[in-house]
Design a protein around this motif. Sequence first.
Motif, PDB file in Angstrom:
ATOM      1  N   PHE A  13       0.890  -1.170   0.000  1.00  0.00           N
ATOM      2  CA  PHE A  13       0.000   0.000   0.000  1.00  0.00           C
ATOM      3  C   PHE A  13       0.917   1.205   0.000  1.00  0.00           C
ATOM      4  N   VAL A  16       4.176   0.964   2.089  1.00  0.00           N
ATOM      5  CA  VAL A  16       4.077  -0.097   3.098  1.00  0.00           C
ATOM      6  C   VAL A  16       3.942  -1.453   2.422  1.00  0.00           C
ATOM      7  N   ALA A  18       2.764  -4.937   2.856  1.00  0.00           N
ATOM      8  CA  ALA A  18       1.876  -5.577   3.821  1.00  0.00           C
ATOM      9  C   ALA A  18       1.984  -7.095   3.800  1.00  0.00           C
ATOM     10  N   PRO A  37      -0.431 -11.418  15.339  1.00  0.00           N
ATOM     11  CA  PRO A  37      -0.631 -10.159  16.061  1.00  0.00           C
ATOM     12  C   PRO A  37      -1.143  -9.051  15.138  1.00  0.00           C
ATOM     13  N   SER A  38      -1.472  -7.949  15.726  1.00  0.00           N
ATOM     14  CA  SER A  38      -1.927  -6.794  14.958  1.00  0.00           C
ATOM     15  C   SER A  38      -0.871  -6.401  13.929  1.00  0.00           C
ATOM     16  N   ASN A  39      -1.337  -5.908  12.777  1.00  0.00           N
ATOM     17  CA  ASN A  39      -0.414  -5.450  11.736  1.00  0.00           C
ATOM     18  C   ASN A  39       0.353  -6.559  11.047  1.00  0.00           C
ATOM     19  N   THR A  43      -5.669  -9.173   7.576  1.00  0.00           N
ATOM     20  CA  THR A  43      -6.764  -8.572   6.820  1.00  0.00           C
ATOM     21  C   THR A  43      -6.343  -8.318   5.377  1.00  0.00           C
ATOM     22  N   SER A  56      -8.187   0.188  -2.357  1.00  0.00           N
ATOM     23  CA  SER A  56      -7.298   1.039  -1.565  1.00  0.00           C
ATOM     24  C   SER A  56      -6.342   1.799  -2.466  1.00  0.00           C
ATOM     25  N   GLU A 170     -12.184 -11.475  11.624  1.00  0.00           N
ATOM     26  CA  GLU A 170     -12.462 -11.275  13.047  1.00  0.00           C
ATOM     27  C   GLU A 170     -13.949 -11.052  13.305  1.00  0.00           C
TER      28      GLU A 170
HETATM   29  N1  LIG Z   1      -5.811   0.217   2.812  1.00  0.00           N
HETATM   30  C1  LIG Z   1      -4.564   0.335   3.319  1.00  0.00           C
HETATM   31  N2  LIG Z   1      -3.829   1.418   3.042  1.00  0.00           N
HETATM   32  C2  LIG Z   1      -2.589   1.548   3.549  1.00  0.00           C
HETATM   33  N3  LIG Z   1      -2.005   0.646   4.350  1.00  0.00           N
HETATM   34  C3  LIG Z   1      -2.693  -0.450   4.670  1.00  0.00           C
HETATM   35  C4  LIG Z   1      -4.008  -0.669   4.174  1.00  0.00           C
HETATM   36  N4  LIG Z   1      -4.452  -1.848   4.653  1.00  0.00           N
HETATM   37  C5  LIG Z   1      -3.452  -2.337   5.413  1.00  0.00           C
HETATM   38  N5  LIG Z   1      -2.393  -1.513   5.416  1.00  0.00           N
HETATM   39  C6  LIG Z   1      -1.128  -1.746   6.133  1.00  0.00           C
HETATM   40  O1  LIG Z   1      -0.774  -3.095   5.999  1.00  0.00           O
HETATM   41  C7  LIG Z   1      -0.275  -3.615   7.217  1.00  0.00           C
HETATM   42  C8  LIG Z   1      -1.035  -4.848   7.612  1.00  0.00           C
HETATM   43  O2  LIG Z   1      -2.336  -4.473   8.004  1.00  0.00           O
HETATM   44  P1  LIG Z   1      -3.521  -5.502   8.212  1.00  0.00           P
HETATM   45  O3  LIG Z   1      -4.776  -4.721   8.333  1.00  0.00           O
HETATM   46  O4  LIG Z   1      -3.488  -6.528   7.154  1.00  0.00           O
HETATM   47  O5  LIG Z   1      -3.137  -6.145   9.619  1.00  0.00           O
HETATM   48  P2  LIG Z   1      -3.947  -7.189  10.474  1.00  0.00           P
HETATM   49  O6  LIG Z   1      -3.070  -8.362  10.652  1.00  0.00           O
HETATM   50  O7  LIG Z   1      -5.282  -7.426   9.898  1.00  0.00           O
HETATM   51  O8  LIG Z   1      -4.053  -6.448  11.860  1.00  0.00           O
HETATM   52  P3  LIG Z   1      -5.274  -6.418  12.913  1.00  0.00           P
HETATM   53  O9  LIG Z   1      -5.163  -7.665  13.717  1.00  0.00           O
HETATM   54  O10 LIG Z   1      -4.990  -5.211  13.726  1.00  0.00           O
HETATM   55  O11 LIG Z   1      -6.551  -6.315  12.134  1.00  0.00           O
HETATM   56  C9  LIG Z   1      -0.356  -2.484   8.231  1.00  0.00           C
HETATM   57  O12 LIG Z   1       0.931  -1.925   8.378  1.00  0.00           O
HETATM   58  C10 LIG Z   1      -1.290  -1.500   7.613  1.00  0.00           C
HETATM   59  O13 LIG Z   1      -0.909  -0.200   7.948  1.00  0.00           O
END
Ligand SMILES: Nc1ncnc2c1ncn2[C@@H]1O[C@H](COP(=O)(O)OP(=O)(O)OP(=O)(O)O)[C@@H](O)[C@H]1O
Lengths: 248, 282
Positions: A13, A16, A18, A37-39, A43, A56, A170
Amino acid sequence: MVKFVAKDLNIWFGQVRALKNVDIEIKANEILSIIGPSNSGKTSFLRMLNRLNDLSPGFRMGGWLGFDGEDIRKIDICGLRKRVGMVFALPLPLPLSIFENVAYGVKMHGERRRPKVCALVEHSLKQAYLWDEVKDRLDVSAFKLSGGQQQRLCIARTLAVEPEVILFDEPCSGLDPISTSKVEEAMLKLKKDYTIVLVTNNVKQAARVGDRTAFFLSGELVELDSTEKIFTNPADRRTDGYIRGEFG
Amino acid sequence: MSNTQRSQKIAFFFLFLATLLILVPVGLIVVVIVQKGLPAINWQFLSDIPRQGMRAGGIFPAIIGTFYLVFGAILFALPIGLLAAIYLSEYAGNNPLNRIIKLAIVNLAGVPSVVYGLFGLALFVVFLRFGASILSGSLTLGIMILPIIITTAREALESVPQSFREVSLSLGASKWQTIRHIVLPNAIPGILTGTILGLGRAAGETAPILFTVAAFYLPRLPKSIFDQVMALPYHLYVISTQVPNVEEKIRYGTALVLLSLVLFMNLVAIIIRYNFRKRKKW
Ligand SMILES: Nc1ncnc2c1ncn2[C@@H]1O[C@H](COP(=O)(O)OP(=O)(O)OP(=O)(O)O)[C@@H](O)[C@H]1O
Ligand SMILES: [Mg+2]
């Protein structure tokens, strides 16, 4: 049979990154739990499977992602999303009545025959264990339902378009234990007809419902194995640490 | 009384004062116009043509003229403005060019109305040879209110939560279906607000119709969209400044009718909006 294949999947993104070099296979009629974990990119990975990431700004992908052997980028996007349904983390009813929420997708795919639509709505609500609670007030606004009911409504709405795969992001994060167990019950029942990918931040939930479990960390797939193996004898010590609650 | 409570009271007092400061002049204007204009209002005033060099008779042709012009302007500006707003909010990406376009449209709303009048004269009256006519006047007013309609409609569309769009798309609906069935219905109240603002402005402006349609004195009703008409704001200007010895109550009566007409049209739009808001469920 294999539903999804990702080979060396990378996504960005903007700046970043991902997902990093993810290789994964998702089998038909399994429940694949994704924990991490988060991040960690859970997702982001899930939203690859129905190409919701395309919305996005700054999104790019590299590598290969196939659905039923076809390059996911070559499949008609509306057709793909009809086959791959999604239930979001928060209950997100559309600003319509209960009935119209469930009927929405069906109608968008061109089904105009009222009896057919009604039958599908009833069937989907029953599959989501919501029918008995709402059958007398189908034309009430969906926002009048409780959070747990709304989430089951969203499941019914996804089921109504008759997908092959259902992505859960989730789905129980905002729900109480009783609503959670209802949603889990629905998922287990759905398994025989659908492929389910469940992202969850609740390790116990993954252990309860997943056939296989994948552990993501900082955009990488650390480990993917049968749920039993992951929870009793994981190969990677980072997986072990996470399910013991040592970080995350 | 605690400190927070006191500062809350003080803030409340000043907010109330500011509101009062706005309400008082508006209220006064309305009171004066009603007081001075009401004696002129009777059936003949509303339904007759002007007589004796506009010093007697009624203002019916001007009422009808303003009604036609406003209706024509909305008929032209609402569909085009809505389509443009949909394009800008849903299809145009967020690149510098589109940001400049959006900014330009917002600023167009502030262009003095006489400029639109000159533009309408050059384009519709002269170049397209529509002459001074309802058509030219409506189009000119329509162009004048387009920026208001586009900007408010765009804001209304953009305020529909992104999550609704994602849900709709995730169910396999196309982008257009999503706009048509989810975004638009939920933006209607906001779109109507823009329409209300545009309506009021179109009804009240004199300069845009001065060169493009308004007749000084035309004591009959238009037969086609290529006819000139009288219009209330211009008529008011004429009897206030160009015709000597017009009774005060006739002038204020005309103003009162104009005010009532705008309020009436607003009321209709507000009722429609209210009904849509009642159905809005989040
Ligand atoms: N639409 C987007 N635009 C910019 N960055 C994004 C976008 N979606 C995700 N990211 C980035 O991708 C990385 C992974 O995010 P993601 O939402 O997949 O994490 P996650 O594992 O689902 O976390 P959580 O458990 O908090 O939901 C993060 O650093 C986030 O900032
Ligand atoms: Mg997430």
